[in-house]
Design a protein around this motif. Sequence first.
Motif, short mmCIF file in Angstrom:
data_model
loop_
_atom_site.label_atom_id
_atom_site.label_comp_id
_atom_site.label_asym_id
_atom_site.label_seq_id
_atom_site.Cartn_x
_atom_site.Cartn_y
_atom_site.Cartn_z
N VAL A 94 -51.44 28.77 26.10
CA VAL A 94 -52.65 28.62 25.28
C VAL A 94 -53.73 27.92 26.09
O VAL A 94 -53.48 26.92 26.77
CB VAL A 94 -52.35 27.82 24.00
N LEU A 126 -56.99 25.72 25.84
CA LEU A 126 -57.62 24.83 24.87
C LEU A 126 -59.13 24.96 24.93
O LEU A 126 -59.69 25.41 25.95
CB LEU A 126 -57.21 23.38 25.15
N PRO A 127 -59.83 24.57 23.85
CA PRO A 127 -61.30 24.64 23.87
C PRO A 127 -61.89 23.86 25.04
O PRO A 127 -61.47 22.74 25.31
CB PRO A 127 -61.69 24.01 22.52
N ARG A 153 -47.13 22.85 29.71
CA ARG A 153 -47.76 23.56 28.59
C ARG A 153 -47.49 25.06 28.61
O ARG A 153 -47.83 25.76 27.66
CB ARG A 153 -49.28 23.34 28.64
N ALA A 210 -54.14 29.80 15.08
CA ALA A 210 -54.79 28.54 15.48
C ALA A 210 -55.87 28.16 14.47
O ALA A 210 -56.40 29.01 13.75
CB ALA A 210 -55.38 28.68 16.87
N PHE A 242 -59.29 28.40 20.48
CA PHE A 242 -57.96 28.42 21.11
C PHE A 242 -57.65 29.89 21.45
O PHE A 242 -57.61 30.74 20.55
CB PHE A 242 -56.89 27.86 20.17
N THR A 243 -57.46 30.15 22.72
CA THR A 243 -57.27 31.54 23.14
C THR A 243 -56.08 31.66 24.10
O THR A 243 -55.50 30.66 24.54
CB THR A 243 -58.53 32.07 23.86
N ARG A 244 -55.77 32.89 24.40
CA ARG A 244 -54.80 33.22 25.44
C ARG A 244 -55.45 34.21 26.40
O ARG A 244 -56.18 35.11 25.96
CB ARG A 244 -53.54 33.84 24.86
#
Length: 240
Positions: A134, A136-137, A168, A191, A196-198
């Motif tokens: 993941v 994070l922002p 992580r 999320a 929050f992305t992949r």
Amino acid sequence: MTLGDYLKQQRTEQDFSQAELAEKMGVEQSYLSKLEAERSIPSAEILAAWLSALQLELDDVLDQLDRAYLHAKLSRIPSIDAWLRQQKVQSLVRERIRLYAAVLCIALAVPMFYLGYTKLLFNESIYEYQSPGVVLPGESQDIYHLAPQLSDGTLEERHQSHLDILKRRNPKILLLSEYRGEQFNRPIPEAASDLFTRTYYLEETHQRPRWQNTLLQALGLFLGTFGLVLLLILLRTQKR
């Protein structure tokens, strides 16, 4: 079989004597005898009376007789000549329809086989994308690949940052039939925020055979073969 033979057979089956049928037709028995023996050709009116007396239709009678015989012996009778012309027109129409069908089969066969062979319509490629974890922002989308270069501070701090990134890691694999490029980003549905992305990276491309492509190729071959055979038959028929 001649016209006289056929109508004589019909008279016998309907249990008429020659004299009875002649009377019903309004002709002499001797004349009917000549007609049945094909020693005389009936006029259009006599033929109509003959068929009416036996309750027969002209089309049904002529269908039982050889076309060459009709052309040679009976085409002088207007009703028979008109029937022969109509049959010729219908034959030409049927022949043209078969010709169009042959051309259409060939025209359809080429794109069908091409689509099945090249797999343009039903793609057989499966693209395997892998996301290491993941994002994070505020982090770079390539955080898992470029963590040491993106970190500031001492070598020890950078090393620690790299270890934190490794902890992580939570790999996830997607198998897609659609090519999304070498990498793409996707928000995480569960999320709290779309931030929050992949990031998914293309790892491998697999091939998965699909029956639709095999069917398209088979249909293309069948239609092409059928169309060519039908076309050759029609061309040979026209030369005769």
